[in-house]
Design a protein around this motif. Structure first.
Motif, PDB file in Angstrom:
ATOM      1  N   PHE A   1       0.952  -1.284   0.145  1.00 10.16           N
ATOM      2  CA  PHE A   1       0.209  -0.033  -0.041  1.00 10.16           C
ATOM      3  C   PHE A   1       0.927   1.204  -0.021  1.00 10.16           C
ATOM      4  N   ALA A   2       1.903   1.259   0.777  1.00 10.69           N
ATOM      5  CA  ALA A   2       2.885   2.356   0.754  1.00 10.69           C
ATOM      6  C   ALA A   2       3.551   2.654  -0.670  1.00 10.69           C
ATOM      7  N   SER A   3       3.502   1.863  -1.450  1.00 13.51           N
ATOM      8  CA  SER A   3       4.177   2.027  -3.009  1.00 13.51           C
ATOM      9  C   SER A   3       3.255   3.164  -3.569  1.00 13.51           C
ATOM     10  N   TRP A   4       2.046   3.069  -3.196  1.00 16.79           N
ATOM     11  CA  TRP A   4       1.160   4.136  -4.008  1.00 16.79           C
ATOM     12  C   TRP A   4       1.698   5.559  -3.555  1.00 16.79           C
ATOM     13  N   ALA A   5       2.406   5.962  -2.595  1.00 14.23           N
ATOM     14  CA  ALA A   5       2.703   7.403  -2.409  1.00 14.23           C
ATOM     15  C   ALA A   5       4.017   7.503  -3.367  1.00 14.23           C
ATOM     16  N   ASN A   6       4.555   6.360  -3.868  1.00 14.51           N
ATOM     17  CA  ASN A   6       5.521   6.754  -5.019  1.00 14.51           C
ATOM     18  C   ASN A   6       5.073   6.329  -6.541  1.00 14.51           C
TER      19      ASN A   6
ATOM     20  N   VAL B   1       1.810   2.077  -7.659  1.00 16.86           N
ATOM     21  CA  VAL B   1       0.376   1.322  -7.723  1.00 16.86           C
ATOM     22  C   VAL B   1      -0.684   2.453  -7.873  1.00 16.86           C
ATOM     23  N   ASP B   2      -1.902   2.160  -8.525  1.00 14.29           N
ATOM     24  CA  ASP B   2      -2.783   3.088  -8.670  1.00 14.29           C
ATOM     25  C   ASP B   2      -3.773   3.418  -7.629  1.00 14.29           C
ATOM     26  N   GLY B   3      -4.796   4.090  -7.535  1.00 13.61           N
ATOM     27  CA  GLY B   3      -5.675   4.237  -6.346  1.00 13.61           C
ATOM     28  C   GLY B   3      -6.407   2.932  -6.172  1.00 13.61           C
TER      29      GLY B   3
ATOM     30  N   TRP C   1      -7.462   9.559   2.258  1.00 15.07           N
ATOM     31  CA  TRP C   1      -6.472  10.126   1.449  1.00 15.07           C
ATOM     32  C   TRP C   1      -6.352   9.909  -0.132  1.00 15.07           C
ATOM     33  N   VAL C   2      -6.296   8.593  -0.001  1.00 15.21           N
ATOM     34  CA  VAL C   2      -6.184   7.962  -1.532  1.00 15.21           C
ATOM     35  C   VAL C   2      -7.511   8.382  -2.259  1.00 15.21           C
ATOM     36  N   ALA C   3      -8.578   8.271  -1.775  1.00 21.77           N
ATOM     37  CA  ALA C   3     -10.011   8.568  -2.330  1.00 21.77           C
ATOM     38  C   ALA C   3      -9.827  10.043  -2.760  1.00 21.77           C
ATOM     39  N   ALA C   4      -9.470  10.777  -1.975  1.00 17.22           N
ATOM     40  CA  ALA C   4      -9.686  12.242  -2.166  1.00 17.22           C
ATOM     41  C   ALA C   4      -8.582  12.558  -3.215  1.00 17.22           C
ATOM     42  N   SER C   5      -7.620  12.115  -3.147  1.00 15.03           N
ATOM     43  CA  SER C   5      -6.315  12.270  -4.085  1.00 15.03           C
ATOM     44  C   SER C   5      -7.028  12.152  -5.673  1.00 15.03           C
TER      45      SER C   5
END
Length: 258
Positions: A151-156, A159-161, A193-197
């Motif tokens: 999951f943390a790899s989303w920040a970089n 992976v997509d949302g 945070w992911v959903a809002a992004s």
């Protein structure tokens, strides 16, 4: 020892009656009270906002791993006190247990850490499971940690949302199987945070509501985290991450929303 002298007699007694480990070898505690005080502090001190402190009643809480611990504690910076919250229903007479370590790892790793840092061999309900059940628990806890890393790899943007939210759903599912109920408020806030992004208003609102529920259990309904999520439920676009990634329908908690 200087600060101990400023305490009342009852406060000093409460402090000096706390347990401690890693006392210097070759020294006698009765002859080195300053070393005793230091060992007590190092064993029992916890974070308190920007500082650290000793809370004698909270320090009496014993340890449990994974599904065995049933309370968590947090510092209230505005009020300047530490509060303990129940994660689960607790029977009359049942011992309150917190956790001294990251429980999302195999039994032998947990036991090694606890023995090294706190001087005891953990025999909580989880560590005392029969070999086959312990192996299954270890596999679940290890997978939870692996999924957190994914999951943390989303920040970089690795992976997509949608993938990120699926990792969170899977973490939630495995935690249900394990009976591990801690950190869910933050997990739901991360999903918010992911959903809002990705500008998914429906998912942002749904995850924020889940975050409110679990933050309320873990740290209290009157905390900044809950207040922030309440604003987001009323207006998802107010989230500070709104629209910072490509628009995408990532999905809400689904069956995991209580």
């Amino acid at each position: 020892m200087g600060k101990l002298g400023s305490l009342s007699q009852s406060e000093r007694e409460a402090f000096l009656n706390l347990s401690y480990v890693n006392f210097p070898k070759g020294l006698e505690p009765d002859e080195h009270p300053e070393e005793v005080a230091l060992a007590i502090f190092q064993t029992n001190a916890v974070s308190a906002g920007e500082g650290i402190g000793i809370f004698p009643r909270m320090a009496r809480l014993n340890h449990g791993c994974s599904s065995a611990f049933n309370v968590v504690y947090s510092w209230r910076d505005a009020a300047k006190f530490l509060i303990v919250h129940a994660l689960k229903d607790i029977r009359q007479g049942q011992e309150l247990l917190t956790t001294y370590t990251n429980s999302k790892r195999p039994r032998e790793e947990r036991r090694a850490f606890l023995n090294d840092q706190y001087g005891f061999h953990c025999a909580c309900d989880v560590c005392s499971l029969p070999k086959d059940l312990s192996k299954a628990s270890d596999a679940r806890l290890t997978m939870i940690s692996v999924l957190y890393d994914k999951f943390a790899s989303w920040a970089n943007e690795e992976v997509d949302g949608v993938e990120a939210i699926n990792y969170i759903r899977k973490i939630w599912e495995i935690e249900e199987e394990e009976g591990y109920w801690s950190e869910r408020g933050q997990l739901a806030a991360d999903a918010t945070w992911v959903a809002a992004s990705h500008s998914d208003a429906s998912a942002t609102e749904a995850w924020a509501r889940t975050a409110i529920e679990w933050f309320s259990y873990e740290i209290g309904a009157d905390t900044p985290q809950v207040r922030e999520m309440k604003v987001v439920t009323g207006r998802p676009q107010s989230h500070r991450a709104w629209g910072t990634r490509q628009a995408l329908v990532v999905g809400g908690p689904g069956p995991h929303e209580k």
